[in-house]
Design an enzyme around this catalytic site. Sequence first.
Site, mmCIF file in Angstrom:
data_model
loop_
_atom_site.group_PDB
_atom_site.id
_atom_site.type_symbol
_atom_site.label_atom_id
_atom_site.label_comp_id
_atom_site.label_asym_id
_atom_site.label_seq_id
_atom_site.Cartn_x
_atom_site.Cartn_y
_atom_site.Cartn_z
ATOM 1 N N GLY A 48 0.841 -1.182 0.000
ATOM 2 C CA GLY A 48 0.000 0.000 0.000
ATOM 3 C C GLY A 48 0.876 1.231 0.000
ATOM 4 C CD GLN A 53 3.650 5.674 2.750
ATOM 5 O OE1 GLN A 53 2.661 5.094 2.310
ATOM 6 N NE2 GLN A 53 4.692 5.018 3.232
ATOM 7 C CB CYS A 101 5.856 2.111 7.343
ATOM 8 S SG CYS A 101 5.268 3.602 6.523
ATOM 9 C CG LEU A 102 7.124 1.316 1.213
ATOM 10 C CD1 LEU A 102 6.500 1.722 -0.110
ATOM 11 C CD2 LEU A 102 8.236 0.310 1.000
ATOM 12 C CG HIS A 143 0.088 0.990 7.445
ATOM 13 N ND1 HIS A 143 1.089 0.554 8.289
ATOM 14 C CD2 HIS A 143 0.688 1.831 6.561
ATOM 15 C CE1 HIS A 143 2.238 1.125 7.935
ATOM 16 N NE2 HIS A 143 2.026 1.890 6.877
ATOM 17 C CD GLU A 144 -0.901 2.341 2.869
ATOM 18 O OE1 GLU A 144 -0.513 3.524 2.752
ATOM 19 O OE2 GLU A 144 -0.125 1.400 3.068
ATOM 20 C CG HIS A 147 0.783 6.677 5.808
ATOM 21 N ND1 HIS A 147 1.911 7.108 6.464
ATOM 22 C CD2 HIS A 147 1.001 5.380 5.501
ATOM 23 C CE1 HIS A 147 2.784 6.098 6.548
ATOM 24 N NE2 HIS A 147 2.251 5.040 5.979
HETATM 25 NI NI NI Z 1 3.250 3.204 5.732
#
Ligand code: NI
Length: 190
Positions: A48, A53, A101-102, A143-144, A147
């Site tokens: 995701g 991000q 997480c990226l 999670h997304e 953000h």
């Molecule tokens: Ni993340």
Amino acid sequence: MILKVSRLGNPVLRGVAREVAPQKIGDRDFQRLLDDMVETMHEYEGVGLAAPQIHVPLRVAVLEVAQHPRYPEMAPIPLTYLINPVVTPVDEHTIEDWEGCLSVPELRGLVPRYKSVRVSALGREGDKLDFVATDFHARVVQHETDHLNGMVYLDRMKDLRSLSYLLEWHRYALSEPPARKTGSTKAGRR
Ligand code: NI
């Protein structure tokens, strides 16, 4: 185009993202943003990605799990575009499981999430989406969408002691006996 991913400490990850005006969804620039988000998610093998991000403070996220190379045991999630998503827990039931997480590279931690959530959003064509996501799917959605509200998974952890670097996580967390709190090894990067 593959975009640069913002990392923890960049204020764009801590702001509240803005709603997308529905009449803008069809614009070429916005459609290109969606393509770039998917390309970036694929490049970094994420499950995701949220627009903050990639340094864009808009309420947009993409998710997909399709035969993930590192997590073949995960149930697939079709490629989904969530524009202006609203997420509501179905009930109070929560599950703790691993997340990464990226924007928080190299780390994994145990995060409690609602087991089931109702998701309302606009899709890529401005179409109305309304569905219930469960288990890992629900986890990725939560999670997304966090953000979009300036939150990362670390903020949701009940106990930071599970936080592990990837190498140590593979070496220790995954080799614990199944009697531990969660038996799952799922931990896609999002
Ligand atoms: Ni993340």
